[in-house]
Design an enzyme around this catalytic site. Structure first.
Site, PDB file in Angstrom:
ATOM      1  N   HIS A  62       0.856  -1.191   0.000  1.00 44.92           N
ATOM      2  CA  HIS A  62       0.000   0.000   0.000  1.00 44.92           C
ATOM      3  C   HIS A  62       0.889   1.237   0.000  1.00 44.92           C
ATOM      4  CE1 HIS A  62       0.671  -0.818   4.283  1.00 44.92           C
ATOM      5  NE2 HIS A  62       0.447   0.468   4.510  1.00 44.92           N
ATOM      6  N   HIS A  64       1.908   3.879   1.721  1.00 42.62           N
ATOM      7  CA  HIS A  64       2.432   4.651   2.844  1.00 42.62           C
ATOM      8  C   HIS A  64       3.938   4.722   2.648  1.00 42.62           C
ATOM      9  CE1 HIS A  64      -1.083   3.726   5.835  1.00 42.62           C
ATOM     10  NE2 HIS A  64      -1.386   4.691   4.976  1.00 42.62           N
ATOM     11  N   ASP A  66       6.493   4.411   4.523  1.00 46.86           N
ATOM     12  CA  ASP A  66       7.336   3.380   5.119  1.00 46.86           C
ATOM     13  C   ASP A  66       7.272   2.065   4.346  1.00 46.86           C
ATOM     14  OD1 ASP A  66       4.664   3.332   6.175  1.00 46.86           O
ATOM     15  OD2 ASP A  66       5.311   1.964   7.747  1.00 46.86           O
ATOM     16  N   HIS A  67       6.440   1.991   3.317  1.00 41.28           N
ATOM     17  CA  HIS A  67       6.352   0.811   2.467  1.00 41.28           C
ATOM     18  C   HIS A  67       6.924   1.046   1.072  1.00 41.28           C
ATOM     19  CE1 HIS A  67       3.689  -1.563   5.159  1.00 41.28           C
ATOM     20  NE2 HIS A  67       3.498  -0.358   5.644  1.00 41.28           N
TER      21      HIS A  67
END
Length: 135
Positions: A62, A64, A66-67
Site C-alpha cells: 500500500h 504509505h 514506510d512501504h
C-alpha cells in the site's frame, strides 16, 4: 519458503528496527521477491545473501511512505550494479506515477525494463518467482 525480515518497524525506523521490508524466496531457487521497500531496505539487504541481480519482483502492499520510499533507490542501485533483465513491480497504480515522477525529476537512469502491474488490475493469480500471487 524462506522469509528474511529486513524491517518490522512502523512509520519511522528505530535504532534496532528498520521500516517495512521482507525478502521471500523458495529454498531451492536463486530468484527472490521483495515485499515492501521502505527507506533503508537496500542497506538492510547488504546483511543478507540476496542479490539485486536475482530480484524478480517487488511488491508494494500500500502507498504509505514506510512501504515505498526506498523503491526508487533500490531500482537505481540495481541498474548501477549492472542489472539488464526486467523487474516486475506489483503495486497500487499510484506507485507507477511515483516511479515515473522520480525518474523524470532526478538524474536516475534505469537501464532495464520495469514491468509494472497495478494490483487494482489483478483479476486472476499470476506466477512470480515460483509463487502464485493474487490480490
Amino acid at each position: 519458503m524462506k522469509f528474511t525480515f529486513l524491517g518490522t518497524s512502523a512509520g519511522v525506523p528505530t535504532k534496532k528496527r528498520n521500516v517495512t521490508g521482507l525478502a521471500i524466496g523458495l529454498e531451492r531457487e536463486k530468484t527472490w521477491c521483495l515485499i515492501d521497500c521502505g527507506e533503508g531496505t537496500q542497506h538492510q539487504l547488504l546483511h543478507t545473501p540476496y542479490s539485486l541481480a536475482s530480484l524478480e519482483a517487488i511488491f508494494i502492499t500500500h502507498v504509505h511512505g514506510d512501504h515505498c520510499y526506498g523503491l526508487p533507490g533500490i531500482l537505481a542501485s540495481a541498474g548501477m550494479a549492472g542489472r539488464q533483465s526486467a523487474i516486475k513491480v506489483i503495486a497500487p497504480a499510484s506507485i507507477k506515477e511515483f516511479i515515473d515522477v522520480t525518474l523524470k525529476t532526478t538524474d536516475c537512469f534505469i537501464p532495464y525494463p520495469i514491468e509494472f502491474i497495478a494490483t487494482e488490475n489483478l483479476k486472476a493469480p499470476i506466477e512470480v518467482a515460483g509463487f502464485e500471487v493474487e490480490a
